[in-house]
Structure formats: C-alpha cells, structure tokens
Write a protein that holds these residues in place. Structure first.
Motif, PDB file in Angstrom:
ATOM      1  N   SER A 157     -25.475   2.845 -16.884  1.00 15.01           N
ATOM      2  CA  SER A 157     -24.939   3.033 -15.544  1.00 15.01           C
ATOM      3  C   SER A 157     -23.724   3.943 -15.650  1.00 15.01           C
ATOM      4  O   SER A 157     -23.130   4.082 -16.718  1.00 15.01           O
ATOM      5  CB  SER A 157     -24.548   1.688 -14.918  1.00 15.01           C
ATOM      6  OG  SER A 157     -23.548   1.047 -15.698  1.00 15.01           O
ATOM      7  N   PHE A 158     -23.367   4.560 -14.534  1.00 11.76           N
ATOM      8  CA  PHE A 158     -22.285   5.538 -14.551  1.00 11.76           C
ATOM      9  C   PHE A 158     -21.252   5.217 -13.481  1.00 11.76           C
ATOM     10  O   PHE A 158     -21.563   4.633 -12.443  1.00 11.76           O
ATOM     11  CB  PHE A 158     -22.846   6.946 -14.321  1.00 11.76           C
ATOM     12  CG  PHE A 158     -23.702   7.452 -15.450  1.00 11.76           C
ATOM     13  CD1 PHE A 158     -23.158   8.231 -16.452  1.00 11.76           C
ATOM     14  CD2 PHE A 158     -25.051   7.128 -15.513  1.00 11.76           C
ATOM     15  CE1 PHE A 158     -23.937   8.689 -17.499  1.00 11.76           C
ATOM     16  CE2 PHE A 158     -25.845   7.577 -16.559  1.00 11.76           C
ATOM     17  CZ  PHE A 158     -25.279   8.359 -17.555  1.00 11.76           C
TER      18      PHE A 158
ATOM     19  N   ILE B 250     -15.448  13.564 -12.515  1.00 11.49           N
ATOM     20  CA  ILE B 250     -16.681  13.535 -13.295  1.00 11.49           C
ATOM     21  C   ILE B 250     -17.258  12.128 -13.324  1.00 11.49           C
ATOM     22  O   ILE B 250     -16.696  11.195 -12.751  1.00 11.49           O
ATOM     23  CB  ILE B 250     -16.433  14.027 -14.737  1.00 11.49           C
ATOM     24  CG1 ILE B 250     -15.410  13.125 -15.438  1.00 11.49           C
ATOM     25  CG2 ILE B 250     -15.966  15.475 -14.738  1.00 11.49           C
ATOM     26  CD1 ILE B 250     -15.206  13.448 -16.904  1.00 11.49           C
ATOM     27  N   ILE B 251     -18.384  11.989 -13.989  1.00 13.32           N
ATOM     28  CA  ILE B 251     -18.983  10.675 -14.197  1.00 13.32           C
ATOM     29  C   ILE B 251     -19.048  10.404 -15.694  1.00 13.32           C
ATOM     30  O   ILE B 251     -19.250  11.313 -16.497  1.00 13.32           O
ATOM     31  CB  ILE B 251     -20.387  10.577 -13.553  1.00 13.32           C
ATOM     32  CG1 ILE B 251     -21.234  11.811 -13.879  1.00 13.32           C
ATOM     33  CG2 ILE B 251     -20.278  10.409 -12.052  1.00 13.32           C
ATOM     34  CD1 ILE B 251     -22.039  11.698 -15.112  1.00 13.32           C
ATOM     35  N   LEU B 252     -18.825   9.144 -16.044  1.00 11.82           N
ATOM     36  CA  LEU B 252     -18.924   8.711 -17.430  1.00 11.82           C
ATOM     37  C   LEU B 252     -19.791   7.462 -17.491  1.00 11.82           C
ATOM     38  O   LEU B 252     -19.822   6.667 -16.547  1.00 11.82           O
ATOM     39  CB  LEU B 252     -17.540   8.412 -18.013  1.00 11.82           C
ATOM     40  CG  LEU B 252     -16.588   9.601 -18.195  1.00 11.82           C
ATOM     41  CD1 LEU B 252     -15.214   9.113 -18.644  1.00 11.82           C
ATOM     42  CD2 LEU B 252     -17.146  10.607 -19.200  1.00 11.82           C
ATOM     43  N   ALA B 253     -20.490   7.302 -18.607  1.00 13.46           N
ATOM     44  CA  ALA B 253     -21.314   6.112 -18.793  1.00 13.46           C
ATOM     45  C   ALA B 253     -20.420   4.886 -18.935  1.00 13.46           C
ATOM     46  O   ALA B 253     -19.399   4.919 -19.624  1.00 13.46           O
ATOM     47  CB  ALA B 253     -22.197   6.274 -20.020  1.00 13.46           C
TER      48      ALA B 253
ATOM     49  N   ASN C 148     -22.087   7.840 -26.911  1.00 14.31           N
ATOM     50  CA  ASN C 148     -22.686   9.133 -27.245  1.00 14.31           C
ATOM     51  C   ASN C 148     -22.716  10.058 -26.035  1.00 14.31           C
ATOM     52  O   ASN C 148     -22.399  11.250 -26.135  1.00 14.31           O
ATOM     53  CB  ASN C 148     -24.106   8.932 -27.781  1.00 14.31           C
ATOM     54  CG  ASN C 148     -24.132   8.355 -29.183  1.00 14.31           C
ATOM     55  OD1 ASN C 148     -23.158   8.464 -29.927  1.00 14.31           O
ATOM     56  ND2 ASN C 148     -25.244   7.736 -29.551  1.00 14.31           N
ATOM     57  N   VAL C 149     -23.115   9.502 -24.888  1.00 14.05           N
ATOM     58  CA  VAL C 149     -23.160  10.301 -23.660  1.00 14.05           C
ATOM     59  C   VAL C 149     -21.763  10.805 -23.297  1.00 14.05           C
ATOM     60  O   VAL C 149     -21.561  11.990 -23.010  1.00 14.05           O
ATOM     61  CB  VAL C 149     -23.749   9.479 -22.495  1.00 14.05           C
ATOM     62  CG1 VAL C 149     -23.533  10.202 -21.161  1.00 14.05           C
ATOM     63  CG2 VAL C 149     -25.233   9.233 -22.716  1.00 14.05           C
ATOM     64  N   ASN C 150     -20.790   9.906 -23.312  1.00 12.86           N
ATOM     65  CA  ASN C 150     -19.432  10.283 -22.923  1.00 12.86           C
ATOM     66  C   ASN C 150     -18.826  11.305 -23.876  1.00 12.86           C
ATOM     67  O   ASN C 150     -18.093  12.209 -23.449  1.00 12.86           O
ATOM     68  CB  ASN C 150     -18.546   9.038 -22.853  1.00 12.86           C
ATOM     69  CG  ASN C 150     -18.943   8.119 -21.710  1.00 12.86           C
ATOM     70  OD1 ASN C 150     -19.611   8.544 -20.769  1.00 12.86           O
ATOM     71  ND2 ASN C 150     -18.542   6.864 -21.788  1.00 12.86           N
TER      72      ASN C 150
ATOM     73  N   GLU D 135     -22.044  15.142 -12.065  1.00  9.91           N
ATOM     74  CA  GLU D 135     -22.918  14.248 -11.310  1.00  9.91           C
ATOM     75  C   GLU D 135     -24.214  14.003 -12.074  1.00  9.91           C
ATOM     76  O   GLU D 135     -24.636  14.826 -12.892  1.00  9.91           O
ATOM     77  CB  GLU D 135     -23.239  14.832  -9.933  1.00  9.91           C
ATOM     78  CG  GLU D 135     -24.011  16.143  -9.979  1.00  9.91           C
ATOM     79  CD  GLU D 135     -24.431  16.617  -8.601  1.00  9.91           C
ATOM     80  OE1 GLU D 135     -24.777  15.757  -7.764  1.00  9.91           O
ATOM     81  OE2 GLU D 135     -24.412  17.843  -8.372  1.00  9.91           O
ATOM     82  N   VAL D 136     -24.813  12.849 -11.796  1.00 10.63           N
ATOM     83  CA  VAL D 136     -26.129  12.537 -12.352  1.00 10.63           C
ATOM     84  C   VAL D 136     -27.178  13.140 -11.429  1.00 10.63           C
ATOM     85  O   VAL D 136     -27.252  12.797 -10.250  1.00 10.63           O
ATOM     86  CB  VAL D 136     -26.342  11.017 -12.474  1.00 10.63           C
ATOM     87  CG1 VAL D 136     -27.755  10.719 -12.971  1.00 10.63           C
ATOM     88  CG2 VAL D 136     -25.319  10.407 -13.421  1.00 10.63           C
ATOM     89  N   LEU D 137     -27.986  14.046 -11.957  1.00  7.44           N
ATOM     90  CA  LEU D 137     -29.025  14.688 -11.167  1.00  7.44           C
ATOM     91  C   LEU D 137     -30.306  13.863 -11.114  1.00  7.44           C
ATOM     92  O   LEU D 137     -31.024  13.873 -10.114  1.00  7.44           O
ATOM     93  CB  LEU D 137     -29.354  16.067 -11.748  1.00  7.44           C
ATOM     94  CG  LEU D 137     -28.240  17.109 -11.771  1.00  7.44           C
ATOM     95  CD1 LEU D 137     -28.730  18.374 -12.474  1.00  7.44           C
ATOM     96  CD2 LEU D 137     -27.772  17.436 -10.361  1.00  7.44           C
ATOM     97  N   TYR D 138     -30.569  13.143 -12.217  1.00  5.07           N
ATOM     98  CA  TYR D 138     -31.868  12.475 -12.341  1.00  5.07           C
ATOM     99  C   TYR D 138     -31.740  11.406 -13.415  1.00  5.07           C
ATOM    100  O   TYR D 138     -31.129  11.640 -14.454  1.00  5.07           O
ATOM    101  CB  TYR D 138     -32.916  13.514 -12.746  1.00  5.07           C
ATOM    102  CG  TYR D 138     -34.352  13.060 -12.753  1.00  5.07           C
ATOM    103  CD1 TYR D 138     -35.116  13.079 -11.592  1.00  5.07           C
ATOM    104  CD2 TYR D 138     -34.969  12.653 -13.934  1.00  5.07           C
ATOM    105  CE1 TYR D 138     -36.455  12.707 -11.599  1.00  5.07           C
ATOM    106  CE2 TYR D 138     -36.306  12.275 -13.953  1.00  5.07           C
ATOM    107  CZ  TYR D 138     -37.043  12.307 -12.780  1.00  5.07           C
ATOM    108  OH  TYR D 138     -38.370  11.933 -12.794  1.00  5.07           O
TER     109      TYR D 138
END
Length: 236
Positions: free
Chosen positions: A26-27, A44-47, A56-58, A111-114
């Motif tokens: 989730s973000f 921005i968005i972060l996990a 890893n994502v962040n 942003e989360v696109l998908y």
C-alpha cells in the motif's frame, strides 16, 4: 491412526493467504517543502510499512528523485542530504553570479498509475530550474514486482521486442503532429519509459530524447487488446 487431512489443507491455505496479504503493498503520500535559499517541493508516494518489498520500492523512488536533484554531481543515497546539496549548489551559484536574480527550484510529484498482484507502475514527474534558459520537465516510469519490490527493467516487460516495436511504431506515428522528430521511421526505437495504466500501455519520450526541447514530452498509449500478445504480464 490416520493423519487428519482437512486441517492440514486449511492450514496450508491460511498460510498462502497470509503470505499473499503480506506481499500486497500500500502507498501513502509524502510531502516535503524547503524554502531555504531554493524552493524544493516534494509531493510523492512511498510504500507503507517496513517490509523488504516496501524498502526496495522506496529506495528506487528516492534514487530517482536524488538523480533529478543532483544528477551525478554528488555521491549520496539520502534524500534529505540531496536536498541540502541542491541548496548548497545554489549558494555556490550565487557566489559566482551575485547579480543573477535567478532562484532555483525543484518540484517533484509521484503517483501510482497501475497496481495489480503482478505489477505496480509508478510515475515520477520532476521540474527543475537551475539557472538555465528554461526549466526542465521530465517523467520517469518505474515498474515493480509487488512481491519483492524490485524494479522490472522495461525490456523485461516485453516478450517479443521486434513485433512490439512494430506495433508501437504504428501508434507512435498516429500520435505525431510535428515533423521535427530526431529519427526517421526506419530508425524507430522504443522509449526507455513504459508503464501500465488503466487504459493501456503508455510509452513516453522526454524532451531532447527524439525531438527538440520545444516539442516537449511525447506520449502515446497502446490499448491492451493490441499490446497483450507481446507483453509478459497482460494488462486489463
């Protein structure tokens, strides 16, 4: 005595479901503004959480932002330090050019696109102005494996590069309205930026990649009903 089968099956299913839930990312929004000598604004968005996948994502998101702020001038993997470096670079600039009215700025949005259980596509949009003739707008797409949080290279999203390139070239030519593209139809190349969206696969060339700055960002989409045969992960 026979071993009870059903409890074991139920236990196995419970473990599988738990693992699946743990792998779901989730973000949340992260904002940061600095008005110390320069204007740096992050939205921005972060996990969320402290799982390995989230970290890893962040790390990859922050790496992208750091590169946009400092390019290769500073060797740091810390976001706050990179902002401090950006400020210090501006101070040094003012020392060298005290009469310049230029104020540096950096605006970064994410942003989360998908997002599905198979892939997460994120967009990072940056605008930086560091005293040149004009600022620079750039968009970076990041595609992640939701279970590991590791970045998926664009080339690994395609199962047939030659055929997908032909398809992409068709949609690219439909989207072009100017004749100042830097490559001819015979030398078409897929862009570095590709991401999943709700409407289809989006491909994007930033300024200067295939056209002059005045042309701006070139972006086009391929519907999934055409793109899916050539994608490793089908979109919907």
């Amino acid at each position: 005595m026979k071993t009870p089968v059903l409890p074991i099956i139920f236990l196995s299913l419970a473990v599988l479901v738990a693992c699946k839930e743990e792998s779901t990312l989730s973000f949340s929004e992260f904002t940061l503004a600095s008005k110390d000598n320069t204007i740096v604004e992050l939205d921005i968005i972060l996990a969320s959480g402290d799982s390995e996948a989230a970290n890893n994502v962040n790390a990859e998101i922050e790496k992208t932002i750091i590169f946009c702020l400092n390019a290769e001038k500073h060797n740091t993997d810390n976001l706050e330090v990179s902002i401090q470096n950006f400020n210090q670079d501006y101070i040094d600039f003012k020392k060298d050019f005290p009469e310049s009215p230029q104020v540096w700025e950096a605006q970064i949005d994410g942003e989360v696109l998908y997002q599905t259980e198979d892939i997460i596509s994120i967009s990072i949009t940056t605008y930086t102005n560091t005293g040149g003739a004009h600022g620079l707008l750039s968009i970076t797409f990041l595609n992640f494996n939701p279970e590991t949080g590791l970045l998926i290279p664009t080339i690994n999203l395609i199962n047939n590069t030659d055929e997908f390139s032909k398809l992409a070239q068709f949609y690219f030519e439909q989207s072009i309205t100017k004749d100042d593209i830097l490559f001819s139809p015979n030398t078409f190349q897929l862009p570095k930026n590709m991401a999943y969206t709700e409407e289809g696969i989006v491909l994007l060339y930033n300024a200067y990649e295939i056209a002059p700055y005045s042309t701006g960002i070139i972006e086009f989409k391929i519907p999934y009903h055409d793109a899916n045969p050539f994608l490793v992960l089908n979109g919907s």
